[in-house]
Design a protein around this motif. Structure first.
Motif, PDB file in Angstrom:
ATOM      1  N   ARG A  85      35.961  -2.578  77.663  1.00 47.44           N
ATOM      2  CA  ARG A  85      37.459  -2.979  77.393  1.00 47.44           C
ATOM      3  C   ARG A  85      38.494  -3.068  78.203  1.00 47.44           C
ATOM      4  O   ARG A  85      38.289  -2.846  79.823  1.00 47.44           O
ATOM      5  CB  ARG A  85      37.941  -0.824  77.272  1.00 47.44           C
ATOM      6  CG  ARG A  85      36.697  -0.323  75.968  1.00 47.44           C
ATOM      7  CD  ARG A  85      36.806   1.580  76.429  1.00 47.44           C
ATOM      8  NE  ARG A  85      36.346   1.982  77.306  1.00 47.44           N
ATOM      9  CZ  ARG A  85      36.051   3.188  77.061  1.00 47.44           C
ATOM     10  NH1 ARG A  85      36.447   4.169  76.605  1.00 47.44           N
ATOM     11  NH2 ARG A  85      35.636   3.491  78.586  1.00 47.44           N
ATOM     12  N   LYS A  86      39.476  -3.349  77.866  1.00 44.74           N
ATOM     13  CA  LYS A  86      40.806  -3.479  78.994  1.00 44.74           C
ATOM     14  C   LYS A  86      41.042  -2.507  79.699  1.00 44.74           C
ATOM     15  O   LYS A  86      41.946  -1.724  79.545  1.00 44.74           O
ATOM     16  CB  LYS A  86      41.704  -4.445  78.165  1.00 44.74           C
ATOM     17  CG  LYS A  86      43.147  -4.905  78.902  1.00 44.74           C
ATOM     18  CD  LYS A  86      44.089  -5.286  78.019  1.00 44.74           C
ATOM     19  CE  LYS A  86      45.791  -5.500  78.525  1.00 44.74           C
ATOM     20  NZ  LYS A  86      46.212  -5.728  78.101  1.00 44.74           N
ATOM     21  N   VAL A  87      40.677  -2.567  80.510  1.00 41.52           N
ATOM     22  CA  VAL A  87      42.296  -2.637  82.132  1.00 41.52           C
ATOM     23  C   VAL A  87      43.613  -2.327  81.808  1.00 41.52           C
ATOM     24  O   VAL A  87      44.110  -3.374  82.374  1.00 41.52           O
ATOM     25  CB  VAL A  87      41.050  -2.166  83.217  1.00 41.52           C
ATOM     26  CG1 VAL A  87      41.899  -1.051  84.600  1.00 41.52           C
ATOM     27  CG2 VAL A  87      39.933  -2.279  83.322  1.00 41.52           C
ATOM     28  N   ILE A 127      38.937  -0.213  72.443  1.00 39.14           N
ATOM     29  CA  ILE A 127      38.165  -1.222  71.485  1.00 39.14           C
ATOM     30  C   ILE A 127      37.210  -0.808  70.104  1.00 39.14           C
ATOM     31  O   ILE A 127      36.932  -0.264  70.531  1.00 39.14           O
ATOM     32  CB  ILE A 127      38.450  -2.053  72.727  1.00 39.14           C
ATOM     33  CG1 ILE A 127      37.581  -3.244  71.913  1.00 39.14           C
ATOM     34  CG2 ILE A 127      37.239  -1.551  72.962  1.00 39.14           C
ATOM     35  CD1 ILE A 127      37.111  -4.432  72.660  1.00 39.14           C
ATOM     36  N   SER A 128      37.292  -1.385  69.281  1.00 39.87           N
ATOM     37  CA  SER A 128      36.878  -1.182  67.980  1.00 39.87           C
ATOM     38  C   SER A 128      36.184   0.949  67.736  1.00 39.87           C
ATOM     39  O   SER A 128      37.559   1.424  67.604  1.00 39.87           O
ATOM     40  CB  SER A 128      35.562  -1.923  68.154  1.00 39.87           C
ATOM     41  OG  SER A 128      34.475  -2.235  67.186  1.00 39.87           O
ATOM     42  N   GLN A 129      35.257   0.854  67.936  1.00 41.41           N
ATOM     43  CA  GLN A 129      34.530   2.672  68.012  1.00 41.41           C
ATOM     44  C   GLN A 129      34.578   3.162  69.522  1.00 41.41           C
ATOM     45  O   GLN A 129      34.602   4.096  69.860  1.00 41.41           O
ATOM     46  CB  GLN A 129      33.376   2.271  67.155  1.00 41.41           C
ATOM     47  CG  GLN A 129      33.229   1.075  65.446  1.00 41.41           C
ATOM     48  CD  GLN A 129      33.776   1.994  64.669  1.00 41.41           C
ATOM     49  OE1 GLN A 129      33.953   3.291  64.891  1.00 41.41           O
ATOM     50  NE2 GLN A 129      35.027   1.748  63.934  1.00 41.41           N
ATOM     51  N   THR A 130      34.963   2.177  70.007  1.00 41.10           N
ATOM     52  CA  THR A 130      35.284   2.914  71.749  1.00 41.10           C
ATOM     53  C   THR A 130      36.293   3.088  72.040  1.00 41.10           C
ATOM     54  O   THR A 130      37.599   2.790  72.243  1.00 41.10           O
ATOM     55  CB  THR A 130      34.042   1.620  72.223  1.00 41.10           C
ATOM     56  OG1 THR A 130      33.309   1.287  72.574  1.00 41.10           O
ATOM     57  CG2 THR A 130      34.293   1.817  74.524  1.00 41.10           C
ATOM     58  N   PRO A 131      37.199   4.541  72.063  1.00 40.57           N
ATOM     59  CA  PRO A 131      38.140   5.317  72.127  1.00 40.57           C
ATOM     60  C   PRO A 131      38.650   4.875  73.763  1.00 40.57           C
ATOM     61  O   PRO A 131      37.113   4.601  74.094  1.00 40.57           O
ATOM     62  CB  PRO A 131      38.160   6.778  72.349  1.00 40.57           C
ATOM     63  CG  PRO A 131      36.350   6.935  72.269  1.00 40.57           C
ATOM     64  CD  PRO A 131      34.987   5.746  71.297  1.00 40.57           C
ATOM     65  N   GLY A 132      39.316   4.586  74.121  1.00 41.24           N
ATOM     66  CA  GLY A 132      40.485   4.894  75.045  1.00 41.24           C
ATOM     67  C   GLY A 132      39.857   6.137  75.746  1.00 41.24           C
ATOM     68  O   GLY A 132      40.368   6.830  75.489  1.00 41.24           O
ATOM     69  N   CYS A 133      40.200   5.655  77.607  1.00 43.29           N
ATOM     70  CA  CYS A 133      40.136   6.642  78.616  1.00 43.29           C
ATOM     71  C   CYS A 133      40.727   6.716  79.440  1.00 43.29           C
ATOM     72  O   CYS A 133      41.171   5.799  79.998  1.00 43.29           O
ATOM     73  CB  CYS A 133      38.585   7.682  78.424  1.00 43.29           C
ATOM     74  SG  CYS A 133      37.915   6.398  79.774  1.00 43.29           S
TER      75      CYS A 133
END
Length: 525
Positions: free
Chosen positions: A228-230, A252-258
């Motif tokens: 993921r992008k920081v 990103i895609s199926q990975t949620p941000g946090c």
């Protein structure tokens, strides 16, 4: 009545007054230009006048060539060249290419000028001996003397390339720096690097000043990777000052941000198995983050999202949400009171007093004013009555929060759409900002005078932000016994601009021992 005929002498083809068109080939123009330039054949008197004017123009070397649509005039070759569009050009020219060529020529000239041992003083008639003389005479207060000395030192800084030492010295860093953020003492720098196969890696660099007056940089053992992008980072004080790092990760895609709260000791192998508190909060697509150091809001951080501001307690997980009408791109907490300042994409700057409860009518906004364009950075000064703000139109303004009016503006910054931070060193009275044109500019915080413009060691890229430098400036790089100067990360290289004009690169003993150990290991294999 006589009928008109085109064969008559008065109206015939031979007798009718009609311009004869012909091709004009001037010595200074290209065949392409001649193909499109057709002018009526002048009369003998007109030809004589034009020949006289042409000879006078050719005798005057300072005469500038006229601008022709679709053509570019090269003064060195003294001819026109056709520009795009065109599909049969082996080496086409565009206005953007010409501007990039001029920018690169200017950058190269500034790099050569920076290599000179003596540089132009930031102010006319200002030098060290004159300042010292005025101080001995009592004409210059101590604070003004220190500030002006720092201005002179900044104008004389020269570039030195640093080698980042690590246990993996056999594989040098080839990943571009994306973000760097120093802690409050400038002993550690948190770095985010782009990875070639996608995603990024992050870790901590340790800075230390050597006994011989040089700066050494050592990368910690553990590096962490993410796909993921920081978006934003800041240091957090959970158990002790700067004990953790707060990261905003984009989905990103199926990975949620946090938003992740990581202990700084996690990046070193020399610490025990339980490095400290490790948390992850489900907050997606956060543009900015800030940590509160006021005791009334202990262990509290804020995240700026699209049309929301979320204030979270890192221990209990309790949240307070504030709805707004724009994206929050910049945030900073005040120190004396639990007040959060926010800068929005709409150009609005407003503050939130955490001691007040959230209301629907936006009455919780303690103060609000308009910058004019999307705000990319906000920085409070020490007395917290003044706030610096930078926007996407290249404006940097100093606002008086009490009257919500700008009191000073810093000219020369360049930005069109990039997310670029401000760097303030109030003790030295300096303001720094890196522009979208990849130039680092330093101003006097007191009067807004532009002290120096530092070109990037690498050429600017056509698109993207890989070529925009990331900087850290401090009078104590490496801690209380550190060195003053500017640390610049661009592409995968790290540079140091010291105050000392006689700076000599020195390899730290620890780094030398690591290199010798790896060399012995290779010999044994």
């Amino acid at each position: 009545m006589k009928r008109f005929s085109w064969q008559d002498g008065g109206g015939g083809r031979q007798g009718r007054h009609r311009h004869r068109w012909r091709k004009v080939r001037s010595p200074g123009r290209s065949p392409e230009r001649s193909r499109f330039d057709r002018t009526p054949e002048p009369s003998p008197s007109t030809s004589a006048e034009s020949s006289e004017s042409g000879s006078s123009a050719s005798s005057n070397p300072t005469n500038t060539a006229p601008e022709l649509p679709g053509f570019y005039f090269d003064p060195e070759k003294n001819r026109y060249f056709r520009l795009l569009p065109g599909h049969n050009n082996c080496n086409p020219l565009t206005n953007e290419m010409l501007r990039a060529k001029e920018r690169e020529r200017r950058r190269s000239a500034m790099l050569l000028e920076d290599e000179q041992p003596r540089k132009k003083a930031p102010r006319t008639g200002q030098n060290t001996s004159l300042l010292l003389h005025n101080r001995h005479l009592g004409l210059l207060p101590p604070n003004s003397y220190c500030r002006l000395i720092h201005e002179l030192k900044v104008s004389g800084m020269r570039r030195h390339k640093l080698e980042v030492q690590s246990s993996e010295s056999s594989s040098p860093n080839t990943d571009n720096f994306r973000l760097i953020k120093a802690d409050s003492t400038c002993e550690r720098v948190f770095t985010v690097n782009d990875v070639s196969h996608g995603g990024c890696k992050y870790g901590i660099m340790n800075l230390s000043g050597c006994s011989k007056g040089s700066l050494s940089v050592e990368m910690c053992d553990n590096l962490y990777f993410t796909n993921r992008k920081v978006n934003s980072i800041c240091w957090a004080s959970v158990s002790h000052p700067d004990s953790h790092v707060l990261l905003c990760l984009v989905s990103i895609s199926q990975t949620p941000g946090c938003v992740s709260l990581l202990p700084a000791s996690l990046f070193s192998n020399s610490n025990p198995d339980q490095p400290g508190m490790l948390c992850s909060f489900k907050i997606s697509t956060a543009w900015s983050c800030a940590w509160c150091l006021n005791p009334q809001a202990d262990k509290t951080f804020s995240t700026g999202l699209s049309r929301h501001v979320i204030v979270t307690n890192a221990v209990t997980g309790r949240r307070q949400m504030y709805s707004i009408n724009s994206d929050v791109l910049a945030q900073q907490f005040a120190l004396r009171a639990p007040v959060l300042f926010n800068g929005c994409r709409s150009g609005e700057i407003f503050s939130i007093d955490l001691r007040q409860r959230s209301r629907r009518d936006h009455s919780w906004k303690a103060c609000r004013f308009q910058q004019g364009a999307g705000v990319t950075s906000v920085r409070l000064l020490r007395d917290e009555n003044y706030l610096l703000a930078a926007d996407m139109q290249g404006q940097i303004k100093l606002w008086d929060v009490r009257v919500t009016r700008p009191v000073k503006q810093y000219e020369g910054h360049h930005n069109e759409y990039a997310y670029l931070p401000l760097h303030v060193n109030e003790d030295e009275g300096l303001l720094l900002a890196v522009g979208q044109d990849c130039y680092t500019r330093l101003w006097s915080l007191n009067d807004g005078h532009l002290l120096r413009t530092i070109p990037s060691p690498h050429p600017a890229a056509k698109e993207g932000f890989d070529s925009i430098p990331n900087v850290v400036f401090s009078s104590q790089l490496g801690g209380c016994r550190g060195l003053p100067g500017l640390l610049m990360a661009v592409h995968h290289d790290l540079y140091y601009y010291p105050y000392n004009s006689d700076y000599q690169d020195y390899q730290a003993p620890a780094a030398t021992a690591l290199r010798d150990r790896d060399r012995d290991r290779d010999w044994d294999e």
